[in-house]
Structure formats: C-alpha cells, structure tokens
Design a protein around this motif. Sequence first.
Motif, short mmCIF file in Angstrom:
data_model
loop_
_atom_site.label_atom_id
_atom_site.label_comp_id
_atom_site.label_asym_id
_atom_site.label_seq_id
_atom_site.Cartn_x
_atom_site.Cartn_y
_atom_site.Cartn_z
N UNK A 36 0.85 -1.18 0.00
CA UNK A 36 0.00 0.00 0.00
C UNK A 36 0.89 1.24 0.00
N UNK A 37 0.63 2.14 -0.92
CA UNK A 37 1.39 3.37 -1.05
C UNK A 37 0.94 4.41 -0.04
N UNK A 38 1.88 5.25 0.38
CA UNK A 38 1.54 6.36 1.26
C UNK A 38 1.32 7.60 0.40
N UNK A 39 0.23 8.31 0.67
CA UNK A 39 -0.12 9.50 -0.10
C UNK A 39 -0.24 10.70 0.83
N UNK A 40 0.16 11.85 0.30
CA UNK A 40 0.02 13.11 1.03
C UNK A 40 -0.95 13.98 0.25
N UNK A 41 -2.06 14.33 0.89
CA UNK A 41 -3.14 15.06 0.23
C UNK A 41 -3.30 16.42 0.89
N UNK A 42 -3.37 17.47 0.08
CA UNK A 42 -3.63 18.82 0.56
C UNK A 42 -5.08 19.17 0.26
N UNK A 43 -5.80 19.62 1.28
CA UNK A 43 -7.21 19.96 1.12
C UNK A 43 -7.40 21.40 1.60
N UNK A 44 -7.80 22.28 0.70
CA UNK A 44 -8.09 23.67 1.04
C UNK A 44 -9.57 23.77 1.37
N UNK A 45 -9.88 24.28 2.56
CA UNK A 45 -11.27 24.30 3.04
C UNK A 45 -11.63 25.66 3.62
N UNK A 46 -12.94 25.92 3.68
CA UNK A 46 -13.43 27.09 4.42
C UNK A 46 -13.12 26.88 5.90
N UNK A 47 -12.75 27.95 6.57
CA UNK A 47 -12.39 27.87 7.98
C UNK A 47 -13.65 28.02 8.83
N UNK A 48 -14.45 26.94 8.88
CA UNK A 48 -15.69 26.92 9.64
C UNK A 48 -15.67 25.77 10.63
N UNK A 49 -16.42 25.91 11.72
CA UNK A 49 -16.53 24.80 12.67
C UNK A 49 -17.15 23.57 12.00
N UNK A 50 -16.63 22.39 12.32
CA UNK A 50 -17.19 21.15 11.82
C UNK A 50 -16.60 20.63 10.53
N UNK A 51 -15.80 21.45 9.82
CA UNK A 51 -15.25 21.00 8.54
C UNK A 51 -14.25 19.86 8.76
N UNK A 52 -13.40 20.00 9.75
CA UNK A 52 -12.43 18.95 10.04
C UNK A 52 -13.14 17.63 10.35
N UNK A 53 -14.21 17.69 11.12
CA UNK A 53 -14.96 16.49 11.48
C UNK A 53 -15.54 15.83 10.23
N UNK A 54 -16.09 16.63 9.32
CA UNK A 54 -16.68 16.06 8.10
C UNK A 54 -15.63 15.39 7.22
N UNK A 55 -14.46 16.01 7.13
CA UNK A 55 -13.38 15.43 6.33
C UNK A 55 -12.91 14.13 6.98
N UNK A 56 -12.67 14.15 8.29
CA UNK A 56 -12.22 12.94 8.99
C UNK A 56 -13.26 11.83 8.91
N UNK A 57 -14.54 12.18 9.02
CA UNK A 57 -15.61 11.17 8.91
C UNK A 57 -15.61 10.51 7.53
N UNK A 58 -15.36 11.29 6.49
CA UNK A 58 -15.33 10.73 5.14
C UNK A 58 -14.23 9.66 5.04
#
Length: 164
Positions: free
Chosen positions: A1-23
Amino acid sequence: MQRHTIAVLVNDYPGVLMRVANLFGQRGFNIDSITVGASEEPGLSRMIITTGGDEQKIEQLMKQLSKLIDVISVTNLSENPFVSRELALIKVSATPSQLAELNGIVEPFRATIVDVGPTSLIVQVTGDTEKIDALLVLLQNYGVVELTRTGTLAMARSVVPATV
C-alpha cells in the motif's frame, strides 16, 4: 500500500475537520497524520493528510472530498515532487552526565537538546518522517519517555520552466 500526502483547502468553519475525517473513516481509510492551519488566504485553512491506499482508491477518495460543501480544492501532493517536514519533541531518560553523549547522537540529525532535567532531557528535531524515525531508533537505547509529533506539513515544489 502506497503512502499519499493530500492537501485539502477548506473554508475555515466549525465542523469542517470532522466532516473530512468522517469521510476517511466511512471509506475505510486510516489517517496516518493530519495537520490543519491557516492558509495564505484569510478565511481558508489547509489540511495536509497522509494516508495509505492504491492509486484508484485515493483518486476516488479525492473525488468524494471535492464534493464536500466547504472543500475548495483537493491535491494529491504525492503525484509530483513535494517538500514535507515534521517537528518532534522527544523526552529521553538521561542524566546530566550523558548530555555530551546524547548531543553527539542528535547533532548529525540537526536536532537540538532544548531542555535538561535531573532524569531526562527533551530533544527537538525537524525533518521528513524517515529522519525522525531514524533518530528515534537511536534514542530507544536510552529510553524514550514521551514523544509528540506534529504530523506532516507539505507543499508542492516549484516547477522549473523548460529552457528553449
């Protein structure tokens, strides 16, 4: 399994980190490291996420990330040359008499001893994941009491234009 580094640009709002981690969790991906901080544009944050998976699964994950409402852009930094760094603080069991010996071990890694106590000292090191892992192996002989790491920070390298 390869290791990947992903950059995600997001709006700075509450709950965005949780939604990304949940996905990631819903799709069966483990997040090896995640760092989140302000970006160059006010109101936006950049997440740097390292995970494992084959190319097809990572591509699908990136498409699903792009569909989240507060996600502005998703980039697989692993597809092109990029720079990555971590910061680690390592508390090592040691006496002041071992200071010179330990300094000789950490110096080639461009690490520094930032605190010395009667029974331990703290080493600060920055670099890629492999460099920090290599230093940890050498310090294991002394006894690593505590370890904290930032997770990976990464940025795509500048592209050099072709000369005619």
